[in-house]
Structure formats: C-alpha cells, structure tokens
Design a protein around this motif. Structure first.
Motif, PDB file in Angstrom:
ATOM      1  N   CYS A 179      -1.659   9.804   4.328  1.00  0.00           N
ATOM      2  CA  CYS A 179      -1.615   9.908   2.867  1.00  0.00           C
ATOM      3  C   CYS A 179      -1.973   8.593   2.184  1.00  0.00           C
ATOM      4  CB  CYS A 179      -0.216  10.322   2.413  1.00  0.00           C
ATOM      5  SG  CYS A 179       0.271  11.956   2.958  1.00  0.00           S
ATOM      6  N   ILE A 180      -1.946   7.491   2.915  1.00  0.00           N
ATOM      7  CA  ILE A 180      -2.257   6.185   2.331  1.00  0.00           C
ATOM      8  C   ILE A 180      -3.778   6.025   2.325  1.00  0.00           C
ATOM      9  CG2 ILE A 180      -1.956   3.702   2.531  1.00  0.00           C
ATOM     10  CD1 ILE A 180       0.736   4.259   3.892  1.00  0.00           C
ATOM     11  N   THR A 181      -4.333   6.057   1.143  1.00  0.00           N
ATOM     12  CA  THR A 181      -5.786   6.046   0.983  1.00  0.00           C
ATOM     13  C   THR A 181      -6.323   4.614   0.922  1.00  0.00           C
ATOM     14  OG1 THR A 181      -5.664   6.033  -1.422  1.00  0.00           O
ATOM     15  CG2 THR A 181      -5.652   8.200  -0.342  1.00  0.00           C
ATOM     16  N   PRO A 182      -7.625   4.449   1.057  1.00  0.00           N
ATOM     17  CA  PRO A 182      -8.215   3.114   0.884  1.00  0.00           C
ATOM     18  C   PRO A 182      -7.933   2.524  -0.503  1.00  0.00           C
ATOM     19  CG  PRO A 182      -9.777   4.562   1.971  1.00  0.00           C
ATOM     20  CD  PRO A 182      -8.608   5.417   1.545  1.00  0.00           C
ATOM     21  N   GLU A 183      -7.810   3.376  -1.521  1.00  0.00           N
ATOM     22  CA  GLU A 183      -7.481   2.879  -2.860  1.00  0.00           C
ATOM     23  C   GLU A 183      -6.079   2.261  -2.885  1.00  0.00           C
ATOM     24  OE1 GLU A 183      -8.547   6.216  -2.561  1.00  0.00           O
ATOM     25  OE2 GLU A 183     -10.624   5.723  -3.040  1.00  0.00           O
ATOM     26  N   HIS A 184      -5.128   2.891  -2.207  1.00  0.00           N
ATOM     27  CA  HIS A 184      -3.770   2.337  -2.134  1.00  0.00           C
ATOM     28  C   HIS A 184      -3.796   0.993  -1.420  1.00  0.00           C
ATOM     29  CE1 HIS A 184      -2.522   6.817  -2.164  1.00  0.00           C
ATOM     30  NE2 HIS A 184      -2.486   6.348  -3.394  1.00  0.00           N
ATOM     31  N   LYS A 185      -4.545   0.921  -0.332  1.00  0.00           N
ATOM     32  CA  LYS A 185      -4.653  -0.338   0.420  1.00  0.00           C
ATOM     33  C   LYS A 185      -5.299  -1.427  -0.429  1.00  0.00           C
ATOM     34  CE  LYS A 185      -4.894   2.005   4.854  1.00  0.00           C
ATOM     35  NZ  LYS A 185      -5.727   2.339   6.011  1.00  0.00           N
ATOM     36  N   ALA A 186      -6.338  -1.068  -1.170  1.00  0.00           N
ATOM     37  CA  ALA A 186      -7.018  -2.050  -2.019  1.00  0.00           C
ATOM     38  C   ALA A 186      -6.090  -2.552  -3.122  1.00  0.00           C
ATOM     39  CB  ALA A 186      -8.273  -1.431  -2.623  1.00  0.00           C
ATOM     40  N   ARG A 187      -5.335  -1.643  -3.728  1.00  0.00           N
ATOM     41  CA  ARG A 187      -4.382  -2.067  -4.773  1.00  0.00           C
ATOM     42  C   ARG A 187      -3.298  -2.957  -4.195  1.00  0.00           C
ATOM     43  NH1 ARG A 187      -2.274   2.634  -8.395  1.00  0.00           N
ATOM     44  NH2 ARG A 187      -1.448   0.858  -9.541  1.00  0.00           N
ATOM     45  N   GLY A 188      -2.849  -2.657  -2.958  1.00  0.00           N
ATOM     46  CA  GLY A 188      -1.854  -3.498  -2.304  1.00  0.00           C
ATOM     47  C   GLY A 188      -2.387  -4.892  -2.027  1.00  0.00           C
ATOM     48  N   ARG A 189      -3.628  -4.975  -1.530  1.00  0.00           N
ATOM     49  CA  ARG A 189      -4.238  -6.286  -1.277  1.00  0.00           C
ATOM     50  C   ARG A 189      -4.449  -7.053  -2.578  1.00  0.00           C
ATOM     51  NH1 ARG A 189      -7.099  -3.464   2.704  1.00  0.00           N
ATOM     52  NH2 ARG A 189      -8.743  -2.986   1.209  1.00  0.00           N
ATOM     53  N   LYS A 206      -2.684  -6.767  -5.356  1.00  0.00           N
ATOM     54  CA  LYS A 206      -1.376  -7.242  -5.825  1.00  0.00           C
ATOM     55  C   LYS A 206      -0.897  -8.423  -4.999  1.00  0.00           C
ATOM     56  CE  LYS A 206       2.174  -6.914  -8.485  1.00  0.00           C
ATOM     57  NZ  LYS A 206       2.080  -7.175  -9.908  1.00  0.00           N
ATOM     58  N   LEU A 207      -1.114  -8.388  -3.693  1.00  0.00           N
ATOM     59  CA  LEU A 207      -0.720  -9.491  -2.828  1.00  0.00           C
ATOM     60  C   LEU A 207      -1.488 -10.755  -3.208  1.00  0.00           C
ATOM     61  CD1 LEU A 207       0.983 -10.388  -0.433  1.00  0.00           C
ATOM     62  CD2 LEU A 207      -0.860  -9.648   1.069  1.00  0.00           C
ATOM     63  N   ASP A 208      -2.789 -10.623  -3.461  1.00  0.00           N
ATOM     64  CA  ASP A 208      -3.588 -11.770  -3.900  1.00  0.00           C
ATOM     65  C   ASP A 208      -3.107 -12.295  -5.246  1.00  0.00           C
ATOM     66  OD1 ASP A 208      -5.144 -11.626  -1.640  1.00  0.00           O
ATOM     67  OD2 ASP A 208      -6.763 -10.487  -2.600  1.00  0.00           O
ATOM     68  N   GLN A 209      -2.716 -11.383  -6.114  1.00  0.00           N
ATOM     69  CA  GLN A 209      -2.212 -11.792  -7.433  1.00  0.00           C
ATOM     70  C   GLN A 209      -0.877 -12.533  -7.297  1.00  0.00           C
ATOM     71  OE1 GLN A 209      -0.934  -8.534  -9.894  1.00  0.00           O
ATOM     72  NE2 GLN A 209      -1.628  -9.568 -11.755  1.00  0.00           N
ATOM     73  N   LEU A 210      -0.004 -12.062  -6.415  1.00  0.00           N
ATOM     74  CA  LEU A 210       1.296 -12.717  -6.240  1.00  0.00           C
ATOM     75  C   LEU A 210       1.170 -14.074  -5.574  1.00  0.00           C
ATOM     76  CD1 LEU A 210       3.432  -9.665  -5.038  1.00  0.00           C
ATOM     77  CD2 LEU A 210       3.595 -10.859  -7.234  1.00  0.00           C
ATOM     78  N   ILE A 211       0.250 -14.165  -4.628  1.00  0.00           N
ATOM     79  CA  ILE A 211       0.089 -15.420  -3.896  1.00  0.00           C
ATOM     80  C   ILE A 211      -0.712 -16.426  -4.702  1.00  0.00           C
ATOM     81  CG2 ILE A 211      -0.936 -16.430  -1.841  1.00  0.00           C
ATOM     82  CD1 ILE A 211      -0.208 -13.870  -0.379  1.00  0.00           C
ATOM     83  N   GLY A 212      -1.682 -15.947  -5.428  1.00  0.00           N
ATOM     84  CA  GLY A 212      -2.463 -16.831  -6.286  1.00  0.00           C
ATOM     85  C   GLY A 212      -3.719 -17.311  -5.714  1.00  0.00           C
ATOM     86  N   ALA A 265       0.840  -1.200   0.000  1.00  0.00           N
ATOM     87  CA  ALA A 265       0.000   0.000   0.000  1.00  0.00           C
ATOM     88  C   ALA A 265       0.879   1.255   0.000  1.00  0.00           C
ATOM     89  CB  ALA A 265      -0.919   0.001   1.213  1.00  0.00           C
ATOM     90  N   ALA A 266       1.975   1.234   0.750  1.00  0.00           N
ATOM     91  CA  ALA A 266       2.897   2.369   0.781  1.00  0.00           C
ATOM     92  C   ALA A 266       3.550   2.574  -0.585  1.00  0.00           C
ATOM     93  CB  ALA A 266       3.969   2.144   1.844  1.00  0.00           C
ATOM     94  N   TYR A 267       3.871   1.491  -1.262  1.00  0.00           N
ATOM     95  CA  TYR A 267       4.448   1.589  -2.602  1.00  0.00           C
ATOM     96  C   TYR A 267       3.479   2.279  -3.558  1.00  0.00           C
ATOM     97  CZ  TYR A 267       5.883   0.131  -7.264  1.00  0.00           C
ATOM     98  OH  TYR A 267       6.231   0.126  -8.588  1.00  0.00           O
ATOM     99  N   TYR A 268       2.224   1.864  -3.529  1.00  0.00           N
ATOM    100  CA  TYR A 268       1.241   2.495  -4.408  1.00  0.00           C
ATOM    101  C   TYR A 268       0.985   3.947  -4.017  1.00  0.00           C
ATOM    102  CZ  TYR A 268       0.466  -1.900  -6.734  1.00  0.00           C
ATOM    103  OH  TYR A 268       0.658  -3.037  -7.476  1.00  0.00           O
ATOM    104  N   CYS A 269       1.073   4.244  -2.744  1.00  0.00           N
ATOM    105  CA  CYS A 269       0.943   5.627  -2.289  1.00  0.00           C
ATOM    106  C   CYS A 269       2.108   6.467  -2.816  1.00  0.00           C
ATOM    107  CB  CYS A 269       0.893   5.676  -0.762  1.00  0.00           C
ATOM    108  SG  CYS A 269       0.762   7.337  -0.087  1.00  0.00           S
TER     109      CYS A 269
END
Length: 92
Positions: A74-84, A86-92, A16-20
């Motif tokens: 500064c970390i918005t819910p959109e950043h958190k959602a994109r982080g989750r 991406k994590l789901d995509q990486l884990i499968g 989430a911090a990366y996307y922020c």
C-alpha cells in the motif's frame, strides 16, 4: 548530527508509512495497522520501557517494521517521495 539522522534506517520508511496512513486511498486495515504502530512507537510505556539505554526502542522498531511489511504493497512511490522530502526538510 544531521548526517547521523539521515542514516537511521527506519526513519525514512516510518515517514513514508505515516503519509500512507494519512492517504484516504489507503485501505482501512492498512491505515489501522500503520496508525497503531505509530501510536505504539510514540507511547512511552510499552513492553520494553524506552528509558532503558540500547534496548528500549527495539520493540518499537519491531512493531513498526512488522506493520510496514504487512502493508508494504500500500506504500506507493508518492508516499516514499513525500517521506524523503520531509526528511530532507527536517534535516536541512
């Protein structure tokens, strides 16, 4: 292994911090703090060398947590959602 990765406490916040940090709407100081923490996390040579088992990544995690706490507003819910997502995509 995939279940274990999902439970790493800092991983979802780091994504989430990366996307922020990549968001152009994020203030400059927050982007600098987050990119600095991510760079420190990726750097192989730091205060406590990463090759020391068990404690090698403690300083990396501390720097990352500090940066996230400093710019948490500064970390918005959109950043958190994109982080989750991406994590789901990486884990499968």
């Amino acid at each position: 292994m995939r279940r274990l990765i999902r439970h790493v406490p800092l991983l979802d916040r780091s994504l989430a911090a990366y996307y922020c940090a990549r968001d152009r709407e994020t203030p400059f100081y927050a982007r600098c703090a987050l990119f600095g923490a991510i760079g420190y996390f990726l750097m192989p040579f730091d205060i406590i060398p990463d090759f020391i088992p068990g404690i090698g990544h403690i300083d990396d995690a501390a720097v990352m947590l500090l940066a996230i706490r400093l710019v948490a507003h500064c970390i918005t819910p959109e950043h958190k959602a994109r982080g989750r997502e991406k994590l789901d995509q990486l884990i499968g």
